[in-house]
Write an enzyme that holds these catalytic residues in place. Structure first.
Site, PDB file in Angstrom:
ATOM      1  N   HIS A  64       0.810  -1.220   0.000  1.00  0.00           N
ATOM      2  CA  HIS A  64       0.000   0.000   0.000  1.00  0.00           C
ATOM      3  C   HIS A  64       0.842   1.268   0.000  1.00  0.00           C
ATOM      4  CE1 HIS A  64       0.047   0.919   4.429  1.00  0.00           C
ATOM      5  NE2 HIS A  64       0.129  -0.390   4.576  1.00  0.00           N
ATOM      6  N   ASP A 177       5.547   1.931   6.869  1.00  0.00           N
ATOM      7  CA  ASP A 177       4.294   1.229   6.654  1.00  0.00           C
ATOM      8  C   ASP A 177       3.509   2.006   5.610  1.00  0.00           C
ATOM      9  OD1 ASP A 177       1.920  -0.108   6.778  1.00  0.00           O
ATOM     10  OD2 ASP A 177       1.490   0.363   8.872  1.00  0.00           O
ATOM     11  N   GLU A 207      -5.266   1.803   2.235  1.00  0.00           N
ATOM     12  CA  GLU A 207      -5.206   0.591   3.054  1.00  0.00           C
ATOM     13  C   GLU A 207      -5.486   0.910   4.517  1.00  0.00           C
ATOM     14  OE1 GLU A 207      -3.198  -2.585   5.557  1.00  0.00           O
ATOM     15  OE2 GLU A 207      -2.904  -0.424   5.539  1.00  0.00           O
ATOM     16  N   GLU A 208      -4.943   2.023   4.970  1.00  0.00           N
ATOM     17  CA  GLU A 208      -4.995   2.362   6.398  1.00  0.00           C
ATOM     18  C   GLU A 208      -6.397   2.686   6.899  1.00  0.00           C
ATOM     19  OE1 GLU A 208      -2.683   1.784   8.337  1.00  0.00           O
ATOM     20  OE2 GLU A 208      -0.766   1.932   7.287  1.00  0.00           O
ATOM     21  N   ASP A 230       3.846  -6.137   3.379  1.00  0.00           N
ATOM     22  CA  ASP A 230       3.563  -5.060   4.331  1.00  0.00           C
ATOM     23  C   ASP A 230       4.578  -5.143   5.470  1.00  0.00           C
ATOM     24  OD1 ASP A 230       2.233  -2.961   5.674  1.00  0.00           O
ATOM     25  OD2 ASP A 230       0.283  -3.691   4.996  1.00  0.00           O
ATOM     26  N   HIS A 318       3.384   3.198  12.636  1.00  0.00           N
ATOM     27  CA  HIS A 318       2.320   4.192  12.854  1.00  0.00           C
ATOM     28  C   HIS A 318       2.769   5.327  13.776  1.00  0.00           C
ATOM     29  CE1 HIS A 318      -1.407   1.918  11.196  1.00  0.00           C
ATOM     30  NE2 HIS A 318      -0.304   1.601  10.547  1.00  0.00           N
TER      31      HIS A 318
HETATM   32 ZN    ZN Z   1       0.559  -1.350   6.374  1.00  0.00          ZN
END
Ligand code: ZN
Length: 347
Positions: A64, A177, A207-208, A230, A318
């Protein structure tokens, strides 16, 4: 371009979920020389196609392009920006971050303001300030000035972080990410020799916020198997118990056995394991993840598509600063290629 330079460019680029343009442009540029066909679908997914033999399986790889971030939802009369979070961001890491506000007139630097310790009340010292009580200072003094600077409600905000090498083989940066996954995809396609399988290298959007881009891309492509590339939580730092996050940096890519969105198809797991074993690529197995990946949606497409996940162990995901080991990235590229070569034996 070296792998680390590709990763640097992808990490520094901004692509808050739903606003992936900058990353999309890079993915197109990087994939183009190594695919037979390059497409962009209506939601903004980038699809590089390497055509194989008719009788051989069609494999969809998904990495992603989006990253977690913020979005402007209000401008105060004093010229401060109030925001909401896009994707899973902890309030704990927001205060005092340097950010970039992406406006129609260009990028603006800003800072998420916080009170100096001198004037913090006793109870405030221990408390996490919630996102709704925070604001972005872009150096304006009133609402009209903010508007003149080009800021509008809905503008995405990303963390202002520059990619950095550290130690012997570690790198630090934002949005690993899943820009690490994007870099793996790009580099795997570049190194991939002529093979029997057809490969769809897909950079997905959104995606998130619910694996959205992968949902439509998988429906359109209807591959024989799907593999998400990922990141996963590396727990090899103080304060994390092994049972909470057993995956470690430097020990090779992680193969998901099950997460919140997917039970990896046994045939896909077999393919990934045997590809790793035959090519002597170190790997780790992981079963207790509470998150999900694009593979969760690919698996539920049409009549069902056998799917799995290869992840790069990543510290501090994140948050504005994540850390990966370049050897893990390298081994993930090797595993992706070995899986493509091995796929016709299993599908
Ligand atoms: Zn991810």
């Amino acid at each position: 371009m070296e792998l680390v330079d590709i990763l640097e460019k992808l990490s520094n680029a901004s692509g808050v979920t739903g606003s992936e343009d900058e990353v999309r442009a890079l993915m197109k540029e990087f994939l183009k020389p190594n695919v037979d066909e390059l497409q962009e679908d209506k939601l903004g997914n980038v699809i590089g196609i390497r055509q194989g033999k008719k009788s051989a399986p069609k494999i969809m790889f998904a990495a992603h392009m989006d990253e977690v971030g913020l979005m402007v939802i209000n401008i105060t009369k004093d010229g401060f920006l109030q925001f909401t979070k896009l994707g899973g961001v902890s309030d704990r890491i927001l205060a005092s971050q340097k950010v970039v506000v992406h406006t129609r007139a260009g990028s603006l630097p800003g800072v998420i303001g916080s009170k100096p310790p001198h004037i913090l009340k006793e109870e405030e010292r221990k408390k996490v300030i919630e996102a709704e009580d925070l604001y972005i200072d872009i150096g304006a003094s009133k609402k009209e000035e903010v508007e003149q600077m080009g800021v509008r409600i809905g503008d995405p905000v990303s963390f202002d972080v520059k990619f950095t090498r550290m130690g012997k083989e570690m790198v630090m940066g934002k949005a690993f990410d899943d820009r690490v996954g994007c870099a793996v995809l790009v580099e795997a396609m570049r190194r991939l020799p002529k093979v029997d399988a057809t490969v769809y290298a897909v950079g997905t959007v959104q995606e998130e916020v619910g694996l959205r881009g992968a949902t439509t891309a998988a429906f359109q492509l209807a591959p024989d198997l799907g593999i998400a590339i990922d990141v996963t939580i590396a727990g090899d730092v103080p304060g994390i118990k092994e049972v909470e996050a057993p995956i470690k940096t430097g020990n090779g890519p992680s193969l998901t056995v099950a997460d919140a969105s997917l039970i990896t198809h046994p045939q896909v797991l077999k393919l990934l394991r045997s590809a790793a074993e035959e090519s002597k690529i170190p790997f780790q197995l992981e079963g207790g993840l509470r998150g999900g990946t694009d593979a969760g949606k690919i698996a539920l497409t049409k009549g069902g598509i056998p799917s799995g996940v290869i992840s790069i162990p990543t510290r501090y995901i994140h948050t504005p600063f994540s850390v990966v080991n370049l050897m893990d990235v390298e081994n993930t590229i090797k595993l992706a290629i070995a899986s493509i070569k091995g796929a016709p034996k299993f599908f």
